[in-house]
Design a protein around this motif. Structure first.
Motif, PDB file in Angstrom:
ATOM      1  N   HIS A   1      23.348 -66.123   7.627  1.00 57.83           N
ATOM      2  CA  HIS A   1      24.697 -66.433   7.180  1.00 57.83           C
ATOM      3  C   HIS A   1      25.713 -66.031   8.255  1.00 57.83           C
ATOM      4  O   HIS A   1      25.599 -64.953   8.852  1.00 57.83           O
ATOM      5  N   ALA A   2      26.695 -66.889   8.453  1.00 61.41           N
ATOM      6  CA  ALA A   2      27.684 -66.680   9.528  1.00 61.41           C
ATOM      7  C   ALA A   2      28.752 -65.676   9.096  1.00 61.41           C
ATOM      8  O   ALA A   2      29.939 -66.016   8.973  1.00 61.41           O
ATOM      9  N   SER A   3      28.330 -64.442   8.857  1.00 64.18           N
ATOM     10  CA  SER A   3      29.263 -63.391   8.447  1.00 64.18           C
ATOM     11  C   SER A   3      28.598 -62.040   8.655  1.00 64.18           C
ATOM     12  O   SER A   3      27.410 -61.960   8.957  1.00 64.18           O
ATOM     13  N   GLY A   4      29.382 -60.967   8.489  1.00 63.80           N
ATOM     14  CA  GLY A   4      28.840 -59.621   8.501  1.00 63.80           C
ATOM     15  C   GLY A   4      28.066 -59.258   9.757  1.00 63.80           C
ATOM     16  O   GLY A   4      28.341 -59.735  10.866  1.00 63.80           O
ATOM     17  N   GLY A   5      27.053 -58.401   9.562  1.00 58.11           N
ATOM     18  CA  GLY A   5      26.255 -57.895  10.676  1.00 58.11           C
ATOM     19  C   GLY A   5      25.498 -58.952  11.459  1.00 58.11           C
ATOM     20  O   GLY A   5      25.474 -58.911  12.690  1.00 58.11           O
ATOM     21  N   PRO A   6      24.842 -59.924  10.781  1.00 57.46           N
ATOM     22  CA  PRO A   6      24.133 -60.951  11.549  1.00 57.46           C
ATOM     23  C   PRO A   6      25.022 -61.659  12.566  1.00 57.46           C
ATOM     24  O   PRO A   6      24.610 -61.903  13.701  1.00 57.46           O
TER      25      PRO A   6
ATOM     26  N   SER B   1      15.941 -59.617  22.437  1.00 58.42           N
ATOM     27  CA  SER B   1      17.242 -59.055  22.060  1.00 58.42           C
ATOM     28  C   SER B   1      17.161 -57.914  21.054  1.00 58.42           C
ATOM     29  O   SER B   1      18.180 -57.286  20.755  1.00 58.42           O
ATOM     30  N   VAL B   2      15.975 -57.614  20.517  1.00 60.45           N
ATOM     31  CA  VAL B   2      15.907 -56.699  19.370  1.00 60.45           C
ATOM     32  C   VAL B   2      15.515 -55.268  19.724  1.00 60.45           C
ATOM     33  O   VAL B   2      15.473 -54.417  18.835  1.00 60.45           O
ATOM     34  N   SER B   3      15.258 -54.976  20.990  1.00 62.73           N
ATOM     35  CA  SER B   3      14.815 -53.621  21.345  1.00 62.73           C
ATOM     36  C   SER B   3      15.867 -52.558  21.015  1.00 62.73           C
ATOM     37  O   SER B   3      15.531 -51.412  20.728  1.00 62.73           O
ATOM     38  N   ARG B   4      17.155 -52.924  21.016  1.00 59.71           N
ATOM     39  CA  ARG B   4      18.212 -51.951  20.712  1.00 59.71           C
ATOM     40  C   ARG B   4      18.242 -51.560  19.236  1.00 59.71           C
ATOM     41  O   ARG B   4      18.982 -50.655  18.844  1.00 59.71           O
ATOM     42  N   PHE B   5      17.413 -52.228  18.415  1.00 58.29           N
ATOM     43  CA  PHE B   5      17.361 -51.905  16.985  1.00 58.29           C
ATOM     44  C   PHE B   5      16.053 -51.200  16.602  1.00 58.29           C
ATOM     45  O   PHE B   5      15.675 -51.181  15.437  1.00 58.29           O
TER      46      PHE B   5
ATOM     47  N   GLY C   1      21.396 -56.264   8.434  1.00 56.07           N
ATOM     48  CA  GLY C   1      20.381 -57.312   8.386  1.00 56.07           C
ATOM     49  C   GLY C   1      19.073 -56.888   9.028  1.00 56.07           C
ATOM     50  O   GLY C   1      18.636 -57.508  10.002  1.00 56.07           O
ATOM     51  N   ILE C   2      18.456 -55.835   8.492  1.00 52.82           N
ATOM     52  CA  ILE C   2      17.177 -55.363   9.033  1.00 52.82           C
ATOM     53  C   ILE C   2      16.143 -56.478   9.011  1.00 52.82           C
ATOM     54  O   ILE C   2      15.406 -56.695   9.983  1.00 52.82           O
ATOM     55  N   ASN C   3      16.087 -57.201   7.920  1.00 50.36           N
ATOM     56  CA  ASN C   3      15.087 -58.263   7.804  1.00 50.36           C
ATOM     57  C   ASN C   3      15.344 -59.398   8.796  1.00 50.36           C
ATOM     58  O   ASN C   3      14.402 -60.053   9.250  1.00 50.36           O
TER      59      ASN C   3
ATOM     60  N   ASP D   1      11.312 -52.299  12.597  1.00 46.21           N
ATOM     61  CA  ASP D   1       9.948 -52.185  13.127  1.00 46.21           C
ATOM     62  C   ASP D   1       9.712 -53.214  14.230  1.00 46.21           C
ATOM     63  O   ASP D   1       8.833 -54.071  14.136  1.00 46.21           O
ATOM     64  N   VAL D   2      10.520 -53.120  15.286  1.00 48.98           N
ATOM     65  CA  VAL D   2      10.454 -54.155  16.321  1.00 48.98           C
ATOM     66  C   VAL D   2       9.296 -53.928  17.298  1.00 48.98           C
ATOM     67  O   VAL D   2       8.744 -54.885  17.834  1.00 48.98           O
ATOM     68  N   LYS D   3       8.912 -52.679  17.521  1.00 50.91           N
ATOM     69  CA  LYS D   3       7.859 -52.387  18.506  1.00 50.91           C
ATOM     70  C   LYS D   3       6.543 -53.041  18.094  1.00 50.91           C
ATOM     71  O   LYS D   3       5.900 -53.745  18.874  1.00 50.91           O
TER      72      LYS D   3
END
Length: 484
Positions: free
Chosen positions: A405-410, A458-462, A389-391, A269-271
């Motif tokens: 956390h320095a791993s995965g999707g984030p 940076s979040v508009s692509r999500f 990492g939606i949140n 819900d970035v908009k």
């Protein structure tokens, strides 16, 4: 000698019987079963295209559920004549309650042209049912749940939005459905194998196994066999959607079908959040330094690490600063197990003498969540190998400085730590989190605002819009082929 011949004859007869069952009786049963479902499809009252979404926990209110409802909303607009059914195990909620919660939690207004098929065997996919061989038990349980779903309603298109890959062969080869999947997190990954091989203690590798080389070797063998079965089942889907580059890498490694795998970031819900006023420290109504975590209370979210980080933080900031710090833990509880975990976290915060600085907010409405994000300065995320990492994204969109956390999707898709383009921070242990949080608190206001602005940009692509566009583009072949 005579007894030996008898035993050999018996073994030979057993082998012949097994071959007979495998190559004659089993195919006949499968063909009969498939014809039964084809007949059910032909006899159903609804003659238009029926899309079935398999999501046994559709009322949970987490990131996976946001994907489900965003997909349904997009399909209702693009294909208004289709009929949508949802296979759910939420027996305690009627359709109106589920749809009202969807609107309250996710801000999605779903048309009521939806049919819910309630499943009574959901307990068989619960991890608590299988103290040992949990992955295998849950996967076999999902087949049982899939059979119940198929017996209740045979769709034309089957879309799994939770990652139950072992249901795909059932719906495709027996049910005769077109099959698509949206995978948030691989059931097994090469990282899990690496943890067992290195004998690292984690929530899915208990201490007794990690400390025993023989048990570790046995678990590696079990994981490899399971990965083979998981890969075969997953590759039977015709369209495969994944939510991050991290998930995509693991799915491609195990399912081995990269040509039909599509990376589609989940809707965030970035908009709305990026349009919220970006308050400076001196504009906030409270003197508190608020740190927010938004995560369901599940073991893998690793809330204890947050509390340990707060414990470490107390020792490196001044007392007058510490008195202003508040950690707000926001999340939904799906069941009594989640509620028990919340109680454990509350007890742990008291043990660390943090209870005056930690607050729990459970199952709050969307409007209150937005209010909490506006009032906070720092966002906290501690899950190892979070699939996306939606949140994390939504906290950044709201203007929080994220420590993930320095791993995965984030790490792979969301957070950039290079000077000049930095939009957040990454950490791995309690000391690292505490050091970074103390650094953010002591930063100059202009430096903090630069990171907040970079995060928002940076979040508009999500966004929801990007997800809907990519999701509809990906599943379009199913509808185009049906029209042809």
């Amino acid at each position: 000698m005579y007894m030996t011949l008898i035993i050999l004859n018996m073994l030979f007869m057993i082998a012949i019987f097994k071959i007979f069952c495998m190559f004659i009786i089993l195919p006949i049963l499968l063909i009969t079963w498939k014809r039964l479902y084809a007949k059910k499809r032909a006899e159903r009252s609804r003659k238009g295209t029926v899309v079935g979404f398999f999501h046994p926990y559709c009322n949970s209110g987490g990131g996976g559920e946001r994907v489900l409802w965003a997909a349904i909303s997009a399909m209702q607009i693009r294909y208004p004549d289709i009929h949508i059914i949802i296979y759910t195990g939420d027996l305690d909620a009627d359709p109106e309650q589920i749809l009202n919660k969807t609107e309250k939690v996710f801000n999605f207004k779903i048309e009521r042209k939806i049919e819910f098929v309630y499943l009574h065997k959901r307990k068989w996919v619960e991890a608590s049912m299988y103290p040992y061989f949990t992955l295998l038990g849950q996967s076999l349980g999902s087949i049982l749940l899939g059979i119940e779903a198929l017996n209740n309603f045979v769709p034309d298109i089957y879309i799994d939005t939770m990652g139950y890959a072992f249901t795909y062969p059932l719906f495709r080869y027996i049910g005769g459905c077109r099959v698509a999947s949206y995978t948030h997190y691989p059931t097994i990954s090469t990282d899990m194998l690496r943890h067992v091989y290195r004998r690292v203690i984690s929530h899915n590798n208990r201490r007794v196994i990690a400390r025993n080389p023989f048990l570790s070797a046995a678990k590696i063998t079990y994981y490899k066999l399971f990965a083979f079965m998981y890969g075969w089942a997953g590759s039977s889907a015709e369209i495969i959607m994944v939510n991050s580059s991290w998930t995509e890498d693991h799915i491609n490694a195990i399912w081995k079908c990269p040509l039909k795998t599509h990376r589609i970031y989940p809707p965030c819900d970035v908009k709305h959040l990026t349009e919220l006023p970006l308050l400076n420290d001196d504009e906030r109504s409270s003197d508190d330094i608020r740190i927010v975590s938004v995560a369901q209370f599940r073991p893998e979210k690793n809330h204890p690490l947050m509390l340990r980080a707060m414990y470490e933080l107390r020792s490196i900031v001044k007392e007058e600063i510490w008195e202003k710090i508040r950690l707000i833990l926001i999340g939904s509880c799906r069941n009594t197990d989640d509620e028990a975990r919340v109680k454990d976290m509350q007890d742990l915060s008291k043990y660390f003498a943090l209870d005056e600085n930690v607050e729990f907010k459970l199952n709050i409405p969307y409007s209150e969540l937005v209010s909490e994000l506006q009032k906070a300065t720092i966002g906290l995320h501690t899950m190892w190998n979070e699939h996306f990492g939606i949140n994390v994204v939504e906290c950044m969109a709201a203007g929080l400085i994220m420590v993930a956390h320095a791993s995965g999707g984030p790490r792979a898709d969301i957070i950039e730590t290079q000077p000049g383009s930095q939009n957040g921070f990454l950490a791995e242990d309690a000391e690292g989190y505490a050091t970074i949080i103390a650094h953010i608190i002591n930063m100059h206001i202009e430096d903090r605002n630069a990171i907040r602005m970079a995060a928002r940009a940076s979040v508009s692509r999500f966004s929801n819009e990007v997800f809907e566009k990519e999701f509809l583009r990906t599943i379009e072949p199913f509808f185009r082929q049906k029209q042809e």
